[in-house]
Design a protein around this motif. Structure first.
Motif, short mmCIF file in Angstrom:
data_model
loop_
_atom_site.label_atom_id
_atom_site.label_comp_id
_atom_site.label_asym_id
_atom_site.label_seq_id
_atom_site.Cartn_x
_atom_site.Cartn_y
_atom_site.Cartn_z
N TRP A 19 -3.81 -12.28 -3.62
CA TRP A 19 -2.37 -12.31 -3.37
C TRP A 19 -2.10 -12.57 -1.89
O TRP A 19 -2.96 -12.31 -1.03
N LEU A 35 -7.09 -7.81 -5.39
CA LEU A 35 -7.05 -6.72 -6.37
C LEU A 35 -8.27 -6.82 -7.27
O LEU A 35 -8.75 -7.93 -7.57
N ALA A 40 -4.52 -3.37 -11.56
CA ALA A 40 -4.09 -2.94 -10.22
C ALA A 40 -2.84 -3.67 -9.75
O ALA A 40 -2.41 -3.49 -8.60
N LEU A 41 -2.23 -4.47 -10.61
CA LEU A 41 -1.06 -5.25 -10.21
C LEU A 41 0.11 -4.38 -9.76
O LEU A 41 0.95 -4.82 -8.96
N GLY A 43 0.16 -2.24 -7.73
CA GLY A 43 0.10 -2.08 -6.28
C GLY A 43 0.89 -3.13 -5.53
O GLY A 43 1.13 -2.99 -4.32
#
Length: 400
Positions: A19, A35, A40-41, A43
């Protein structure tokens, strides 16, 4: 320009996700990271606030084609497109989503660029982002975000330790591994490979040209690029959510709108009533003038001047005095919204104008009386009677 959040996913949710946050106004990378997987998205939820989020998908999951058309691109051809490409795919066409790119012509032939992607695969990724409360505005194909190369050349950039992306022309791209990259590039007619990062080790067997001054992270390059297609279309078109405050205040806004419409309706009715009343008084003045001065032509918008001239030529006789009283009375009535004239009678012997009227309250009569006295008239107020919602009474008006 708004900042953007780019998220580059793999083919599967359990693969790492890159990202990057980019500020186009300052051409600045604000933050970037990695990630472990799709779980874990969440986050990135806060980073997605007030930013345009772009999902970048791997070209390995997208089939790019240029389809020859029997005529120029139109809505009917769009409906027939699945049947036109059905024989060119090895899976059930119903399982594929077809995104439309640019339509173009070469000589007398017509073409449309399309991208085919598994419908359920794309739906699953969008649902994963929705669960993380990240609104995906755009869905781009990674290879198509590389610089568009010249003929017989290809652009390349490494995305991990064992594979790299290439873009061979405006509508062709692939993710390659060094072991079989040479075969693909040779088959595609590529003679020179333009490098925008160091590539994983391996023999390519074709000429390479490094653009070291343009070396950067893949997502940094993607953030500055313009995609020739957005997969967020058709059934996957982005629908902007209503702001939370709109939902909260919508009932109040609707109530306010209803109140406004109602108020305007009431004011409109009042305006019509008062306009009608003023017109009625004006007609009475005109009629009285014509009776006092037979054979004269009345111009309503000039009635004041006509009365003054008539007074000058006729002297202060009874008829002239009546007209003067009537004109001043008409002016004052138009200033009072709550005073409605019902009868007018002039007593020639007493030089007195008697007015029967209906008003909202006693104060309305007092206001009209005071205004007449300010004009220099002597005004006697008769008995006033309360008739439910209004007051009925009489005014006797005399000159000094």
């Amino acid at each position: 320009m708004r900042e953007s959040l780019l998220i580059h996913v793999g083919e599967r949710p359990d693969q790492p996700i890159h990202w990057l946050v980019y500020n186009p106004a300052e051409d600045e990378i604000i933050a970037s990271g990695l990630l472990a997987d799709a779980a874990a998205l969440s986050g990135l939820t806060e980073k997605a606030r007030n930013r345009d989020c772009t999902l970048v998908v791997p070209c390995a999951q997208v089939q790019l084609q240029s389809v020859k058309l029997p005529a120029k691109w139109n809505r009917k051809l769009a409906q027939a497109l699945p049947f036109m490409v059905e024989e060119q795919v090895t899976v059930d066409i119903e399982t594929l989503f077809i995104a439309h790119g640019n339509a173009y012509s070469e000589a007398e032939d017509h073409f449309i660029n399309i991208a085919l992607v598994n419908r359920q695969w794309l739906q699953n990724w969008l649902e994963v982002f929705a669960e993380a409360d990240i609104a995906v505005v755009n869905v781009y194909v990674d290879a198509l975000l590389l610089p568009e190369p010249e003929p017989q050349r290809a652009s390349a950039i490494a995305i991990n330790d064992d594979s790299f992306l290439v873009r061979c022309d405006q509508w062709q791209g692939a993710q390659l591994e060094p072991g079989w990259a040479a075969s693909y590039l040779t088959a595609a007619g590529i003679e020179v490979l333009d490098l925008y990062s160091p590539l994983p080790s391996g023999e390519l067997a074709i000429e390479t040209q490094s653009h070291e001054d343009k070396f950067e992270l893949p997502l940094a390059m993607f953030a500055k690029a313009t995609s020739p297609i957005n997969l967020r279309q058709g059934i996957f078109a982005y629908k902007k959510k209503s702001s939370g405050w709109i939902k909260v205040w919508r009932p109040a806004m609707v109530a306010a709108a209803v109140t406004l419409v109602f108020t305007l309706g009431v004011k409109g009715a009042q305006w019509y009533h008062y306009t009608t009343q003023a017109e009625s008084v004006k007609q009475q003045v005109v009629s009285s003038y014509e009776s006092a001065f037979p054979g004269t032509k009345v111009r309503p918008h000039l009635i004041r001047n006509q009365i003054k001239k008539a007074l000058g030529s006729q002297g202060q006789d009874g008829e002239a005095e009546f007209l003067m009283m009537l004109q001043d009375f008409a002016d004052i009535v138009q200033q009072s919204n709550e005073f409605v004239t019902q009868t007018l009678r002039f007593d020639q012997r007493r030089k007195e104008l008697r007015v029967g009227a209906r008003a909202k309250d006693f104060q309305s009569f007092a206001q009209v009386k005071a205004r007449l006295e300010q004009r220099g008239f002597n005004v006697d107020q008769g008995s006033l009677n309360n008739d439910g919602e209004s007051v009925i009474g009489e005014l006797r008006i005399r000159g000094e």
